[in-house]
Design a protein around this motif. Structure first.
Motif, PDB file in Angstrom:
ATOM      1  N   VAL A 239       0.847  -1.195   0.000  1.00  0.00           N
ATOM      2  CA  VAL A 239       0.000   0.000   0.000  1.00  0.00           C
ATOM      3  C   VAL A 239       0.885   1.248   0.000  1.00  0.00           C
ATOM      4  N   PRO A 240       0.714   2.164  -0.968  1.00  0.00           N
ATOM      5  CA  PRO A 240       1.536   3.387  -0.973  1.00  0.00           C
ATOM      6  C   PRO A 240       1.233   4.266   0.224  1.00  0.00           C
ATOM      7  N   GLU A 241       2.241   4.525   1.026  1.00  0.00           N
ATOM      8  CA  GLU A 241       2.081   5.340   2.244  1.00  0.00           C
ATOM      9  C   GLU A 241       3.356   6.131   2.450  1.00  0.00           C
ATOM     10  N   TRP A 242       3.233   7.412   2.743  1.00  0.00           N
ATOM     11  CA  TRP A 242       4.377   8.312   2.769  1.00  0.00           C
ATOM     12  C   TRP A 242       5.423   7.907   3.795  1.00  0.00           C
ATOM     13  N   GLY A 243       5.017   7.536   4.998  1.00  0.00           N
ATOM     14  CA  GLY A 243       5.978   7.167   6.028  1.00  0.00           C
ATOM     15  C   GLY A 243       6.791   5.955   5.648  1.00  0.00           C
ATOM     16  N   HIS A 244       6.137   4.953   5.072  1.00  0.00           N
ATOM     17  CA  HIS A 244       6.855   3.742   4.641  1.00  0.00           C
ATOM     18  C   HIS A 244       7.818   4.057   3.508  1.00  0.00           C
ATOM     19  N   ASP A 245       7.396   4.904   2.564  1.00  0.00           N
ATOM     20  CA  ASP A 245       8.275   5.275   1.450  1.00  0.00           C
ATOM     21  C   ASP A 245       9.486   6.058   1.939  1.00  0.00           C
ATOM     22  N   LEU A 246       9.311   6.893   2.950  1.00  0.00           N
ATOM     23  CA  LEU A 246      10.447   7.630   3.513  1.00  0.00           C
ATOM     24  C   LEU A 246      11.446   6.679   4.163  1.00  0.00           C
ATOM     25  N   LYS A 247      10.946   5.645   4.818  1.00  0.00           N
ATOM     26  CA  LYS A 247      11.834   4.662   5.422  1.00  0.00           C
ATOM     27  C   LYS A 247      12.654   3.949   4.352  1.00  0.00           C
ATOM     28  N   GLN A 248      11.992   3.562   3.250  1.00  0.00           N
ATOM     29  CA  GLN A 248      12.684   2.868   2.173  1.00  0.00           C
ATOM     30  C   GLN A 248      13.717   3.764   1.490  1.00  0.00           C
ATOM     31  N   ALA A 249      13.459   5.076   1.467  1.00  0.00           N
ATOM     32  CA  ALA A 249      14.352   6.006   0.762  1.00  0.00           C
ATOM     33  C   ALA A 249      15.502   6.496   1.614  1.00  0.00           C
ATOM     34  N   LEU A 250      15.453   6.253   2.918  1.00  0.00           N
ATOM     35  CA  LEU A 250      16.448   6.834   3.815  1.00  0.00           C
ATOM     36  C   LEU A 250      17.851   6.325   3.528  1.00  0.00           C
ATOM     37  N   GLU A 251      17.976   5.058   3.173  1.00  0.00           N
ATOM     38  CA  GLU A 251      19.299   4.480   2.947  1.00  0.00           C
ATOM     39  C   GLU A 251      19.993   5.089   1.734  1.00  0.00           C
ATOM     40  N   ALA A 252      19.214   5.501   0.730  1.00  0.00           N
ATOM     41  CA  ALA A 252      19.811   6.038  -0.501  1.00  0.00           C
ATOM     42  C   ALA A 252      20.094   7.526  -0.421  1.00  0.00           C
ATOM     43  N   LEU A 253      19.602   8.207   0.607  1.00  0.00           N
ATOM     44  CA  LEU A 253      19.773   9.651   0.695  1.00  0.00           C
ATOM     45  C   LEU A 253      21.235  10.083   0.749  1.00  0.00           C
ATOM     46  N   PRO A 254      22.119   9.415   1.519  1.00  0.00           N
ATOM     47  CA  PRO A 254      23.526   9.847   1.536  1.00  0.00           C
ATOM     48  C   PRO A 254      24.241   9.701   0.202  1.00  0.00           C
ATOM     49  N   THR A 255      23.701   8.905  -0.709  1.00  0.00           N
ATOM     50  CA  THR A 255      24.348   8.697  -2.008  1.00  0.00           C
ATOM     51  C   THR A 255      23.896   9.702  -3.053  1.00  0.00           C
ATOM     52  N   GLY A 256      23.079  10.670  -2.662  1.00  0.00           N
ATOM     53  CA  GLY A 256      22.631  11.692  -3.593  1.00  0.00           C
ATOM     54  C   GLY A 256      21.293  11.414  -4.235  1.00  0.00           C
ATOM     55  N   ILE A 257      20.613  10.357  -3.818  1.00  0.00           N
ATOM     56  CA  ILE A 257      19.261  10.056  -4.334  1.00  0.00           C
ATOM     57  C   ILE A 257      18.264  10.836  -3.487  1.00  0.00           C
ATOM     58  N   TRP A 258      17.970  12.050  -3.902  1.00  0.00           N
ATOM     59  CA  TRP A 258      17.178  12.967  -3.067  1.00  0.00           C
ATOM     60  C   TRP A 258      15.681  12.908  -3.356  1.00  0.00           C
ATOM     61  N   TRP A 259      15.317  12.501  -4.579  1.00  0.00           N
ATOM     62  CA  TRP A 259      13.909  12.610  -4.977  1.00  0.00           C
ATOM     63  C   TRP A 259      13.003  11.605  -4.262  1.00  0.00           C
ATOM     64  N   THR A 260      13.561  10.492  -3.822  1.00  0.00           N
ATOM     65  CA  THR A 260      12.718   9.490  -3.158  1.00  0.00           C
ATOM     66  C   THR A 260      12.302   9.924  -1.754  1.00  0.00           C
ATOM     67  N   THR A 261      12.999  10.869  -1.171  1.00  0.00           N
ATOM     68  CA  THR A 261      12.624  11.397   0.140  1.00  0.00           C
ATOM     69  C   THR A 261      11.918  12.758   0.028  1.00  0.00           C
ATOM     70  N   LEU A 262      12.299  13.562  -0.968  1.00  0.00           N
ATOM     71  CA  LEU A 262      11.759  14.920  -1.070  1.00  0.00           C
ATOM     72  C   LEU A 262      10.256  14.926  -1.304  1.00  0.00           C
ATOM     73  N   PHE A 263       9.787  14.202  -2.278  1.00  0.00           N
ATOM     74  CA  PHE A 263       8.387  14.321  -2.682  1.00  0.00           C
ATOM     75  C   PHE A 263       7.413  13.693  -1.680  1.00  0.00           C
ATOM     76  N   PRO A 264       7.647  12.487  -1.170  1.00  0.00           N
ATOM     77  CA  PRO A 264       6.738  11.997  -0.122  1.00  0.00           C
ATOM     78  C   PRO A 264       6.776  12.861   1.136  1.00  0.00           C
ATOM     79  N   GLY A 265       7.988  13.313   1.522  1.00  0.00           N
ATOM     80  CA  GLY A 265       8.104  14.169   2.705  1.00  0.00           C
ATOM     81  C   GLY A 265       7.425  15.505   2.508  1.00  0.00           C
TER      82      GLY A 265
END
Length: 296
Positions: A239-265
């Motif tokens: 089920v698409p849910e913002w909090g779960h998507d932020l958790k999944q995107a957190l690991e990639a944030l230090p590598t410069g993958i910003w869009w997976t955290t920016l838009f749900p957040g």
């Protein structure tokens, strides 16, 4: 022949000297309506091909940057971030509406009954509600989520428990002050029983603040749902849910993958801000005495 304009409804009319919160209320209302429209039209947009299926990931590349094909990019599992962000509004509204409605349906009648009857029932309910009210809302929701499990209805139940005391306390206090009015005593003298007094004479006189509380609780419930999703206790993974998507995107944030955290957040933040502004402005309109005290 002069043409006279019909006046706006009273709810849409600002006072002569509106406060800042009343002006911002319309900003909050616009944001809230925007997310409600997203929730309703997301399936329509998917049906006409503008949105992907939010659970589809095998046909998409992983960590694709935002582009003309993938407006918000893709996640590390290949999910389309734009689609999941849009459908996340639907999941958030479903849980929040059910949670706040459950707490209101339970808290309002209990508050009226407790305030009107008094006695031992009032003392017992006050003790129970005060005990629940002293517990941190997020901690209580997390604990209940462990017990009831994941799912839209289960998450709504886990979130709603923390808000019942708020409705109870507000309605009870209003009931205690209103039940001594002359029209209540007249109804009792005419032979009205407890149910008739509560439903016909008390109800509409003690719920003025309930819509305001409903709006503010809805904003808080979105944050709690996001916290549950971040901890893996909210909705199922598919089920698409913002909090779960932020958790999944957190690991990639230090590598410069910003869009997976920016838009749900950003979507979560805007929806909370919209509901909060709307609730605060509505409270300013419903409680004019409080507004005068603040200005003086």
């Amino acid at each position: 022949m002069a043409v006279t304009k019909s006046p706006l409804p009273k709810f849409l009319q600002l006072p002569q000297n509106p406060s800042l919160s009343q002006k911002l209320m319309y900003v909050g209302l616009a944001l809230t309506l925007f997310f409600i429209l997203l929730a309703f039209f997301a399936p329509v947009l998917q049906a006409i091909g503008i949105l992907q299926n939010p659970t589809e990931f095998l046909s998409n590349p992983m960590h694709e940057a935002p582009s003309g094909k993938y407006w918000f990019g893709t996640s590390r599992l290949g999910y389309d971030v734009f689609s999941r962000t849009m459908f996340g509004a639907q999941a958030a509204l479903q849980v929040v509406i059910v949670a706040t409605a459950l707490s209101m349906v339970i808290g309002v009648p209990l508050g009226m009954l407790s305030g009107y009857t008094g006695g031992k029932l009032d003392k017992v309910l006050l003790f129970i509600m005060d005990s629940i009210y002293t517990l941190p809302g997020l901690l209580l929701s997390v604990t209940l989520a462990f017990v009831v499990g994941r799912g839209i209805l289960n998450a709504a139940i886990a979130i709603s428990i923390a808000y019942i005391p708020q409705y109870y306390r507000v309605v009870r206090n209003h009931t205690v002050s209103v039940k001594t009015e002359v029209f209540i005593e007249a109804a009792q003298a005419m032979g009205a029983n407890t149910w008739q007094v509560l439903s016909k004479y008390l109800f509409f006189n003690v719920i003025q603040s309930v819509p305001v509380l409903f709006t503010l609780n809805a904003a808080d419930a979105i944050l709690v749902l996001g916290g549950l999703g971040f901890l893996g206790l909210g909705l199922p993974d598919e089920v698409p849910e913002w909090g779960h998507d932020l958790k999944q995107a957190l690991e990639a944030l230090p590598t410069g993958i910003w869009w997976t955290t920016l838009f749900p957040g950003l979507a979560l933040t805007l929806m909370v801000v919209g509901l909060s502004l709307f609730g605060e402005g509505l409270n300013d309109l419903v409680n004019p005495r409080l507004r005068k005290q603040i200005r003086n």
